[in-house]
Design a protein around this motif. Structure first.
Motif, PDB file in Angstrom:
ATOM      1  N   GLY A 246       0.784  -1.224   0.000  1.00  0.00           N
ATOM      2  CA  GLY A 246       0.000   0.000   0.000  1.00  0.00           C
ATOM      3  C   GLY A 246       0.814   1.271   0.000  1.00  0.00           C
ATOM      4  O   GLY A 246       2.054   1.243   0.041  1.00  0.00           O
ATOM      5  N   PRO A 247       0.140   2.432  -0.025  1.00  0.00           N
ATOM      6  CA  PRO A 247       0.816   3.715  -0.197  1.00  0.00           C
ATOM      7  C   PRO A 247       1.515   4.233   1.052  1.00  0.00           C
ATOM      8  O   PRO A 247       2.351   5.131   0.958  1.00  0.00           O
ATOM      9  N   VAL A 248       1.196   3.697   2.233  1.00  0.00           N
ATOM     10  CA  VAL A 248       1.815   4.154   3.477  1.00  0.00           C
ATOM     11  C   VAL A 248       2.933   3.198   3.854  1.00  0.00           C
ATOM     12  O   VAL A 248       2.714   1.976   3.919  1.00  0.00           O
ATOM     13  N   PRO A 249       4.153   3.688   4.096  1.00  0.00           N
ATOM     14  CA  PRO A 249       5.237   2.791   4.509  1.00  0.00           C
ATOM     15  C   PRO A 249       4.826   1.991   5.744  1.00  0.00           C
ATOM     16  O   PRO A 249       4.210   2.544   6.666  1.00  0.00           O
ATOM     17  N   PRO A 250       5.120   0.696   5.791  1.00  0.00           N
ATOM     18  CA  PRO A 250       4.694  -0.123   6.929  1.00  0.00           C
ATOM     19  C   PRO A 250       5.089   0.448   8.284  1.00  0.00           C
ATOM     20  O   PRO A 250       4.326   0.333   9.247  1.00  0.00           O
ATOM     21  N   ALA A 251       6.259   1.064   8.376  1.00  0.00           N
ATOM     22  CA  ALA A 251       6.700   1.622   9.653  1.00  0.00           C
ATOM     23  C   ALA A 251       5.834   2.794  10.102  1.00  0.00           C
ATOM     24  O   ALA A 251       5.897   3.196  11.271  1.00  0.00           O
ATOM     25  N   ASN A 397      10.699   0.405  16.527  1.00  0.00           N
ATOM     26  CA  ASN A 397      11.824   0.165  15.619  1.00  0.00           C
ATOM     27  C   ASN A 397      11.651  -0.945  14.592  1.00  0.00           C
ATOM     28  O   ASN A 397      12.321  -0.920  13.555  1.00  0.00           O
ATOM     29  N   ILE A 398      10.791  -1.916  14.850  1.00  0.00           N
ATOM     30  CA  ILE A 398      10.827  -3.099  13.991  1.00  0.00           C
ATOM     31  C   ILE A 398      10.307  -2.819  12.589  1.00  0.00           C
ATOM     32  O   ILE A 398      10.656  -3.514  11.629  1.00  0.00           O
ATOM     33  N   GLY A 399       9.511  -1.780  12.427  1.00  0.00           N
ATOM     34  CA  GLY A 399       9.068  -1.420  11.087  1.00  0.00           C
ATOM     35  C   GLY A 399      10.205  -1.039  10.164  1.00  0.00           C
ATOM     36  O   GLY A 399      10.091  -1.160   8.931  1.00  0.00           O
ATOM     37  N   LYS A 400      11.313  -0.578  10.747  1.00  0.00           N
ATOM     38  CA  LYS A 400      12.475  -0.206   9.944  1.00  0.00           C
ATOM     39  C   LYS A 400      13.068  -1.410   9.215  1.00  0.00           C
ATOM     40  O   LYS A 400      13.765  -1.254   8.205  1.00  0.00           O
ATOM     41  N   ALA A 401      12.815  -2.618   9.729  1.00  0.00           N
ATOM     42  CA  ALA A 401      13.440  -3.820   9.164  1.00  0.00           C
ATOM     43  C   ALA A 401      12.936  -4.147   7.772  1.00  0.00           C
ATOM     44  O   ALA A 401      13.577  -4.923   7.053  1.00  0.00           O
ATOM     45  N   VAL A 402      11.785  -3.597   7.364  1.00  0.00           N
ATOM     46  CA  VAL A 402      11.246  -3.932   6.050  1.00  0.00           C
ATOM     47  C   VAL A 402      11.343  -2.766   5.068  1.00  0.00           C
ATOM     48  O   VAL A 402      10.811  -2.852   3.953  1.00  0.00           O
ATOM     49  N   PRO A 404      12.746  -0.622   2.109  1.00  0.00           N
ATOM     50  CA  PRO A 404      13.420  -1.165   0.921  1.00  0.00           C
ATOM     51  C   PRO A 404      14.946  -1.135   0.989  1.00  0.00           C
ATOM     52  O   PRO A 404      15.598  -2.014   0.421  1.00  0.00           O
ATOM     53  N   THR A 405      15.517  -0.151   1.669  1.00  0.00           N
ATOM     54  CA  THR A 405      16.977  -0.053   1.743  1.00  0.00           C
ATOM     55  C   THR A 405      17.543  -0.613   3.036  1.00  0.00           C
ATOM     56  O   THR A 405      18.740  -0.487   3.299  1.00  0.00           O
ATOM     57  N   ALA A 406      16.709  -1.243   3.857  1.00  0.00           N
ATOM     58  CA  ALA A 406      17.149  -1.695   5.177  1.00  0.00           C
ATOM     59  C   ALA A 406      17.910  -3.010   5.111  1.00  0.00           C
ATOM     60  O   ALA A 406      17.755  -3.801   4.181  1.00  0.00           O
ATOM     61  N   ASP A 407      18.721  -3.230   6.145  1.00  0.00           N
ATOM     62  CA  ASP A 407      19.326  -4.530   6.405  1.00  0.00           C
ATOM     63  C   ASP A 407      18.537  -5.134   7.567  1.00  0.00           C
ATOM     64  O   ASP A 407      18.746  -4.758   8.723  1.00  0.00           O
ATOM     65  N   PRO A 408      17.600  -6.042   7.290  1.00  0.00           N
ATOM     66  CA  PRO A 408      16.737  -6.557   8.363  1.00  0.00           C
ATOM     67  C   PRO A 408      17.518  -7.127   9.539  1.00  0.00           C
ATOM     68  O   PRO A 408      17.158  -6.899  10.703  1.00  0.00           O
ATOM     69  N   LYS A 409      18.586  -7.867   9.244  1.00  0.00           N
ATOM     70  CA  LYS A 409      19.365  -8.474  10.327  1.00  0.00           C
ATOM     71  C   LYS A 409      19.960  -7.407  11.232  1.00  0.00           C
ATOM     72  O   LYS A 409      19.928  -7.531  12.466  1.00  0.00           O
ATOM     73  N   ALA A 410      20.474  -6.336  10.651  1.00  0.00           N
ATOM     74  CA  ALA A 410      21.089  -5.270  11.447  1.00  0.00           C
ATOM     75  C   ALA A 410      20.046  -4.566  12.311  1.00  0.00           C
ATOM     76  O   ALA A 410      20.303  -4.227  13.471  1.00  0.00           O
ATOM     77  N   VAL A 411      18.851  -4.333  11.760  1.00  0.00           N
ATOM     78  CA  VAL A 411      17.789  -3.694  12.539  1.00  0.00           C
ATOM     79  C   VAL A 411      17.400  -4.569  13.722  1.00  0.00           C
ATOM     80  O   VAL A 411      17.265  -4.094  14.856  1.00  0.00           O
ATOM     81  N   LEU A 412      17.220  -5.869  13.475  1.00  0.00           N
ATOM     82  CA  LEU A 412      16.844  -6.780  14.557  1.00  0.00           C
ATOM     83  C   LEU A 412      17.941  -6.881  15.604  1.00  0.00           C
ATOM     84  O   LEU A 412      17.665  -6.968  16.812  1.00  0.00           O
ATOM     85  N   GLU A 413      19.195  -6.873  15.174  1.00  0.00           N
ATOM     86  CA  GLU A 413      20.301  -6.941  16.134  1.00  0.00           C
ATOM     87  C   GLU A 413      20.348  -5.699  17.016  1.00  0.00           C
ATOM     88  O   GLU A 413      20.652  -5.788  18.212  1.00  0.00           O
TER      89      GLU A 413
END
Length: 426
Positions: A246-251, A397-402, A404-413
């Motif tokens: 959808g049009p709104v970023p998940p975060a 913070n967890i919305g940042k993990a998805v 498009p330019t994120a590193d999911p592993k780094a966000v979760l860590e």
């Protein structure tokens, strides 16, 4: 935190009702009788739906059966109740009984009765196993589950029919359905509410479907596990980046906004709970329900748990209040009383006996589907005293993990490091 069963919109709306809802706290009646003080969350969002009517009826019945006993009830919005009870405890003015979203920090402080100190054997033994487990610390039950909810995937049947989409059983099927919905012009093929209102709920729905979760088998936090990292990487690559959320970023998409869009007919799929299904069908929507689709990498036949949420009763220790608290809680947990509250808000009861009675009277097969999911659900780790603060960190913070330019592993860590620091201080 809101491991609760409604969103912040209800909490905000009810602020204007508090003048008529709050009964002043006290410790004794003017005629020398005994007073029990109950502080509870407000589940309604208008005067007509306020919890006050339920508690007025229940406490009047209890007092009639226990002459000389008075029950004083104070209701707070969900946005305030945890904070207000914490304040009361800090001021050495804890209520006798509280109904709210967390219990473990009070249990860790030694302020709560264990269930076997206040409940009858029958009442204590009746709690559904996943709820009893979540309410226990070191195998001792302190958080008494009151009402609960499981989560299922909702899909708009009319939008699916127009798009020629199939109800998904796997992640690849979910992606295929979302692509067909987008092609048909559906604004939110899959609504992914990872905004700060309740991101920790959406995350918990996804993580077990790939064999992950917030904690490991030893009970420690496992937020940055390989399974969880794979989950958020798949979501980023297969749903967010292709524009299927959808049009709104998940975060930035909160649960209540996602639900409102679903009720407008702008969402193809969203994870929801019984009260949303009731509201959708009340306005004539055709809604299908499914267990959360599973990762294509899971072993065939492996069935991960659904996400479950519960709200908690707890009994605070005070001189000479144990007997009265026990009698009151046994009354609260009688099937007819528990079912009346659960039915009022389209939630699920927390006990075997009330669940069976609910099934016996349920004409809607979706109700049984929610109840079945609840029996094998995975709940938040509310028995961790640090969970209140950790869940807030996850929400923010967890919305940042998805992205498009994120590193999911780094966000979760990063979230995991904060969680470990919080746990060490708890």
């Amino acid at each position: 935190m809101r491991p609760r069963l409604f969103g912040t919109a209800a909490s905000v709306a009810v602020l204007g009702l508090l003048g008529s809802l709050v009964t002043a706290c006290g410790s004794s009646t003017g005629d020398g009788g005994t007073t029990l003080r109950l502080v509870a969350a407000e589940y309604g969002d208008t005067p007509a739906t306020s919890s006050k009517a339920y508690w007025d009826k229940l406490t009047a019945a209890f007092s009639a059966a226990h002459p000389g006993t008075n029950i004083e009830v104070t209701l707070y919005p969900w946005a305030d109740v945890d904070r207000e009870v914490t304040r009361m405890v800090q001021e050495d003015n804890a209520p006798d009984v509280a109904l709210m979203g967390a219990y473990s920090d009070f249990a860790a402080q030694g302020r709560l009765y264990a269930a076997d100190e206040v409940l009858s054997i029958r009442a204590e033994a009746s709690f559904l196993p996943p709820l009893a487990e979540a309410g226990s610390i070191d195998s001792t039950l302190y958080g008494l589950p009151f009402v609960a909810s499981s989560r299922l995937l909702f899909y708009n049947e009319e939008l699916f029919d127009k798009a020629g989409a199939e109800p998904p059983k796997t992640w690849s099927g979910l992606k295929a359905a979302a692509k067909a919905l987008k092609k048909e012009g559906v604004p939110y093929p899959y609504a992914l509410p990872l905004g700060p209102e309740e991101a920790h709920a959406e995350a918990l729905i996804w993580e077990p479907s790939n064999g992950g979760g917030y904690t490991d088998t030893r009970g420690g936090y496992s937020i940055a596990s390989d399974r969880n990292a794979q989950t958020f990487q798949w979501i980023r690559n297969n749903l967010v980046t292709p524009g299927l959320t959808g049009p709104v970023p998940p975060a930035q998409l909160n649960r209540q906004d996602a639900f409102a869009a679903f009720l407008r007919g702008d969402v193809g799929m969203v994870n929801g709970y019984p009260s949303l299904l009731h509201e959708a069908r009340a306005q004539g929507m055709k809604v299908g329900t499914l267990s959360m689709p599973v990762s294509d990498t899971l072993d065939e036949g492996e069935t991960p748990p659904s996400a479950g949420v519960a709200d908690w009763m707890m009994a605070f220790k005070h001189d000479d209040n144990r007997k009265l608290v026990g009698e009151f809680l046994d009354f609260v947990y009688e099937d007819k009383n528990l079912l009346e509250f659960a039915g009022r808000y389209h939630l699920l009861p927390s006990t075997f006996s009330a669940t069976q009675a609910s099934q016996d009277g349920a004409a809607d097969p979706s109700v049984e589907q929610f109840l079945t999911a609840l029996r094998v659900s995975q709940l938040y780790p509310v028995n961790e005293p640090s969970w209140l603060q950790v869940s807030n960190t996850i929400k923010q913070n967890i919305g940042k993990a998805v992205a498009p330019t994120a590193d999911p592993k780094a966000v979760l860590e990063d979230i995991a490091r904060q969680a470990d620091d919080i746990a060490k201080r708890s």
